[in-house]
Design an enzyme around this catalytic site. Structure first.
Site, PDB file in Angstrom:
ATOM      1  N   ASN A  39       0.826  -1.208   0.000  1.00 25.60           N
ATOM      2  CA  ASN A  39       0.000   0.000   0.000  1.00 25.60           C
ATOM      3  C   ASN A  39       0.862   1.261   0.000  1.00 25.60           C
ATOM      4  O   ASN A  39       1.954   1.278   0.553  1.00 25.60           O
ATOM      5  CB  ASN A  39      -0.918   0.012   1.221  1.00 25.60           C
ATOM      6  CG  ASN A  39      -1.892  -1.157   1.206  1.00 25.60           C
ATOM      7  OD1 ASN A  39      -2.047  -1.793   0.172  1.00 25.60           O
ATOM      8  ND2 ASN A  39      -2.525  -1.438   2.323  1.00 25.60           N
ATOM      9  N   VAL A  40       0.326   2.291  -0.613  1.00 31.54           N
ATOM     10  CA  VAL A  40       1.055   3.563  -0.696  1.00 31.54           C
ATOM     11  C   VAL A  40       0.340   4.626   0.146  1.00 31.54           C
ATOM     12  O   VAL A  40       0.684   5.805   0.087  1.00 31.54           O
ATOM     13  CB  VAL A  40       1.186   4.030  -2.168  1.00 31.54           C
ATOM     14  CG1 VAL A  40       2.021   3.043  -2.980  1.00 31.54           C
ATOM     15  CG2 VAL A  40      -0.182   4.229  -2.832  1.00 31.54           C
ATOM     16  N   ASP A  41      -0.650   4.207   0.943  1.00 31.24           N
ATOM     17  CA  ASP A  41      -1.516   5.184   1.611  1.00 31.24           C
ATOM     18  C   ASP A  41      -0.968   5.731   2.930  1.00 31.24           C
ATOM     19  O   ASP A  41      -1.538   6.660   3.515  1.00 31.24           O
ATOM     20  CB  ASP A  41      -2.921   4.586   1.825  1.00 31.24           C
ATOM     21  CG  ASP A  41      -2.907   3.279   2.626  1.00 31.24           C
ATOM     22  OD1 ASP A  41      -1.991   3.068   3.438  1.00 31.24           O
ATOM     23  OD2 ASP A  41      -3.849   2.470   2.442  1.00 31.24           O
TER      24      ASP A  41
ATOM     25  N   HIS B 288       5.751  -0.603  -2.844  1.00 31.52           N
ATOM     26  CA  HIS B 288       5.230   0.122  -4.005  1.00 31.52           C
ATOM     27  C   HIS B 288       5.326   1.635  -3.860  1.00 31.52           C
ATOM     28  O   HIS B 288       4.677   2.366  -4.603  1.00 31.52           O
ATOM     29  CB  HIS B 288       3.786  -0.305  -4.278  1.00 31.52           C
ATOM     30  CG  HIS B 288       3.685  -1.710  -4.802  1.00 31.52           C
ATOM     31  ND1 HIS B 288       2.508  -2.414  -4.859  1.00 31.52           N
ATOM     32  CD2 HIS B 288       4.637  -2.542  -5.296  1.00 31.52           C
ATOM     33  CE1 HIS B 288       2.738  -3.631  -5.363  1.00 31.52           C
ATOM     34  NE2 HIS B 288       4.029  -3.728  -5.625  1.00 31.52           N
TER      35      HIS B 288
ATOM     36  N   CYS C  98      14.125  22.423 -10.280  1.00 34.62           N
ATOM     37  CA  CYS C  98      14.996  22.429 -11.469  1.00 34.62           C
ATOM     38  C   CYS C  98      14.202  22.620 -12.766  1.00 34.62           C
ATOM     39  O   CYS C  98      14.775  22.734 -13.843  1.00 34.62           O
ATOM     40  CB  CYS C  98      15.815  21.130 -11.537  1.00 34.62           C
ATOM     41  SG  CYS C  98      14.880  19.703 -12.145  1.00 34.62           S
TER      42      CYS C  98
ATOM     43  N   THR D  20      -4.783  -8.953   0.380  1.00 39.35           N
ATOM     44  CA  THR D  20      -4.210  -8.766  -0.961  1.00 39.35           C
ATOM     45  C   THR D  20      -4.738  -9.842  -1.895  1.00 39.35           C
ATOM     46  O   THR D  20      -4.911 -10.994  -1.490  1.00 39.35           O
ATOM     47  CB  THR D  20      -2.660  -8.754  -0.938  1.00 39.35           C
ATOM     48  OG1 THR D  20      -2.181  -8.730  -2.300  1.00 39.35           O
ATOM     49  CG2 THR D  20      -2.061  -9.927  -0.195  1.00 39.35           C
ATOM     50  N   SER D  21      -4.956  -9.430  -3.164  1.00 34.44           N
ATOM     51  CA  SER D  21      -5.471 -10.388  -4.139  1.00 34.44           C
ATOM     52  C   SER D  21      -4.374 -11.366  -4.569  1.00 34.44           C
ATOM     53  O   SER D  21      -4.653 -12.320  -5.275  1.00 34.44           O
ATOM     54  CB  SER D  21      -6.028  -9.650  -5.363  1.00 34.44           C
ATOM     55  OG  SER D  21      -5.016  -8.845  -5.946  1.00 34.44           O
TER      56      SER D  21
ATOM     57  N   ASN E  65      -8.473 -12.688   4.476  1.00 34.03           N
ATOM     58  CA  ASN E  65      -9.112 -12.016   3.350  1.00 34.03           C
ATOM     59  C   ASN E  65     -10.612 -12.233   3.469  1.00 34.03           C
ATOM     60  O   ASN E  65     -11.058 -13.160   4.147  1.00 34.03           O
ATOM     61  CB  ASN E  65      -8.591 -12.595   2.012  1.00 34.03           C
ATOM     62  CG  ASN E  65      -8.774 -11.632   0.840  1.00 34.03           C
ATOM     63  OD1 ASN E  65      -9.870 -11.182   0.553  1.00 34.03           O
ATOM     64  ND2 ASN E  65      -7.681 -11.316   0.167  1.00 34.03           N
TER      65      ASN E  65
ATOM     66  N   GLU F  45     -12.329 -13.024   0.929  1.00 37.76           N
ATOM     67  CA  GLU F  45     -12.661 -14.081  -0.036  1.00 37.76           C
ATOM     68  C   GLU F  45     -11.406 -14.877  -0.386  1.00 37.76           C
ATOM     69  O   GLU F  45     -10.291 -14.450  -0.074  1.00 37.76           O
ATOM     70  CB  GLU F  45     -13.273 -13.478  -1.303  1.00 37.76           C
ATOM     71  CG  GLU F  45     -12.333 -12.524  -2.006  1.00 37.76           C
ATOM     72  CD  GLU F  45     -12.972 -11.816  -3.202  1.00 37.76           C
ATOM     73  OE1 GLU F  45     -14.198 -11.662  -3.229  1.00 37.76           O
ATOM     74  OE2 GLU F  45     -12.197 -11.427  -4.087  1.00 37.76           O
TER      75      GLU F  45
HETATM   76  P1  OAD Z   1      -6.448  -5.697  -4.775  1.00 40.52           P
HETATM   77  O1  OAD Z   1      -7.483  -4.660  -4.985  1.00 40.52           O
HETATM   78  O2  OAD Z   1      -5.952  -6.445  -5.952  1.00 40.52           O
HETATM   79  O3  OAD Z   1      -6.976  -6.769  -3.733  1.00 40.52           O
HETATM   80  C1  OAD Z   1      -7.574  -6.379  -2.515  1.00 40.52           C
HETATM   81  C2  OAD Z   1      -7.843  -7.642  -1.729  1.00 40.52           C
HETATM   82  O4  OAD Z   1      -8.360  -7.259  -0.460  1.00 40.52           O
HETATM   83  C3  OAD Z   1      -8.869  -8.581  -2.382  1.00 40.52           C
HETATM   84  O5  OAD Z   1      -8.371  -9.906  -2.346  1.00 40.52           O
HETATM   85  C4  OAD Z   1     -10.099  -8.434  -1.468  1.00 40.52           C
HETATM   86  O6  OAD Z   1     -10.841  -9.637  -1.393  1.00 40.52           O
HETATM   87  C5  OAD Z   1      -9.448  -8.111  -0.143  1.00 40.52           C
HETATM   88  N1  OAD Z   1     -10.279  -7.356   0.807  1.00 40.52           N
HETATM   89  C6  OAD Z   1     -11.222  -6.416   0.542  1.00 40.52           C
HETATM   90  N2  OAD Z   1     -11.719  -5.921   1.684  1.00 40.52           N
HETATM   91  C7  OAD Z   1     -11.080  -6.547   2.707  1.00 40.52           C
HETATM   92  C8  OAD Z   1     -11.145  -6.480   4.129  1.00 40.52           C
HETATM   93  N3  OAD Z   1     -11.973  -5.618   4.740  1.00 40.52           N
HETATM   94  N4  OAD Z   1     -10.337  -7.286   4.855  1.00 40.52           N
HETATM   95  C9  OAD Z   1      -9.498  -8.171   4.241  1.00 40.52           C
HETATM   96  N5  OAD Z   1      -9.391  -8.275   2.902  1.00 40.52           N
HETATM   97  C10 OAD Z   1     -10.156  -7.484   2.142  1.00 40.52           C
HETATM   98  O7  OAD Z   1      -5.239  -4.988  -3.972  1.00 40.52           O
HETATM   99  P2  OAD Z   1      -3.730  -5.480  -3.786  1.00 40.52           P
HETATM  100  O8  OAD Z   1      -3.630  -6.951  -3.682  1.00 40.52           O
HETATM  101  O9  OAD Z   1      -3.164  -4.664  -2.690  1.00 40.52           O
HETATM  102  O10 OAD Z   1       0.113  -1.708  -7.102  1.00 40.52           O
HETATM  103  O11 OAD Z   1      -3.085  -5.015  -5.145  1.00 40.52           O
HETATM  104  C11 OAD Z   1      -1.726  -5.163  -5.349  1.00 40.52           C
HETATM  105  C12 OAD Z   1      -1.176  -4.017  -6.148  1.00 40.52           C
HETATM  106  O12 OAD Z   1      -1.923  -3.866  -7.351  1.00 40.52           O
HETATM  107  C13 OAD Z   1      -1.303  -2.668  -5.489  1.00 40.52           C
HETATM  108  O13 OAD Z   1      -0.246  -2.404  -4.577  1.00 40.52           O
HETATM  109  C14 OAD Z   1      -1.243  -1.723  -6.628  1.00 40.52           C
HETATM  110  C15 OAD Z   1      -2.152  -2.445  -7.592  1.00 40.52           C
HETATM  111  O14 OAD Z   1      -1.909  -2.197  -8.911  1.00 40.52           O
HETATM  112  C16 OAD Z   1       0.612  -0.576  -7.568  1.00 40.52           C
HETATM  113  O15 OAD Z   1      -0.016   0.458  -7.613  1.00 40.52           O
HETATM  114  C17 OAD Z   1       2.021  -0.718  -8.027  1.00 40.52           C
END
Ligand code: OAD
Length: 241
Positions: free
Chosen positions: A102-104, A119, A150, A188-189, A213, A215
């Protein structure tokens, strides 16, 4: 309440070395949209336009307008009970390593120290000429696209598709994954590499792999334990805070 095995509670209770990888799901309950869920940030077009160096080269103003809006949105969000549970666990377990995609900035806002940022950081900007990076928390930005002193364009200091992860961060993360006895993959997905390789790596080196997760994901078949539930509900229970 989500089911957590006695084995996992025992492993955590015995102070085994823990590492965690978080994704957008941990911030969902803080009000930050995820990327791939319905209503999330990415569809195919937006991903190519907003999260690639080519998209930025084509239209920096459009990319910055999106990042400016995202910075504004995130700056109105607060860490949730999941972020706070990880921060508190880290204070009580100096061996704990927290790795995030996460970048937040919400892990740091919750009080986690030494977070491995794979990231980048939404609130840092980088000069496209000099490569120097600095914090900039202004929302909204006074100028879109912003420029360096610059004269060159600034870009968000985040990793876009097709780019290499920040030097050192992936190395630190792989070390932490290898050394861990319990590895938590949270919200994370598990689709974006190389981050998605970390849980697999930890497991290969003997860690007990836990996925948290709402799901199942492509990682689920590999996990020793899948805890289905929202991170903000599961983590305080799991980590005892
Ligand atoms: P995704 O949006 O791909 O996945 C989010 C995951 O969180 C999914 O598997 C959801 O099921 C799960 N989820 C949703 N709500 C939740 C909750 N309340 N508790 C637990 N899980 C929950 O996000 P990331 O896997 O973080 O990269 O994506 C990876 C990267 O893809 C990001 O860092 C970003 C994106 O492109 C960059 O920007 C480089």
């Amino acid at each position: 309440m989500a089911a957590i095995s006695a084995r996992l509670r025992d492993l955590l209770g015995r102070g085994r070395r823990v590492a965690a990888l978080t994704g957008a799901g941990i911030s969902a309950e803080s009000g930050v949209p995820t990327f791939r869920s319905p209503g999330g940030f990415w569809d195919n077009e937006s991903l190519l336009d907003l999260a690639t160096p080519q998209g930025f080269a084509r239209d920096p103003r459009r990319v910055w307008a999106w990042y400016d809006a995202r910075r504004r949105q995130v700056s109105g969000c607060a860490p949730n009970a999941g972020h706070l549970a990880l921060a508190s666990f880290g204070r009580n377990h100096p061996d704990f390593r927290l790795i995030t995609q996460n970048v937040d900035g919400l892990h740091a806002a919750a009080g986690s120290a030494g977070v491995i940022l794979l990231h980048g950081d939404l609130f840092r900007v980088r000069c496209t000429e000099e490569g120097t990076s600095r914090e900039d928390r202004r929302v909204p930005l006074p100028e879109i696209p912003p420029r360096c002193a610059c004269g060159a364009l600034l870009r968000p200091d985040v990793v876009w598709f097709g780019e290499v992860l920040p030097e050192g961060a992936m190395q630190e993360a792989t070390g932490a994954a290898r050394r861990s006895k319990v590895f938590l993959s949270i919200g994370t997905s598990a689709l974006v590499y190389p981050a998605a390789a970390l849980p697999e790596l930890a497991k290969r080196h003997g860690a007990y792999l836990v996925e948290i997760n709402v799901e199942e994901t492509p990682l689920s078949p590999l996990a020793d334990e899948l805890i289905l539930g929202p991170a903000a509900g599961v983590l305080p229970d799991l980590l005892g805070t």
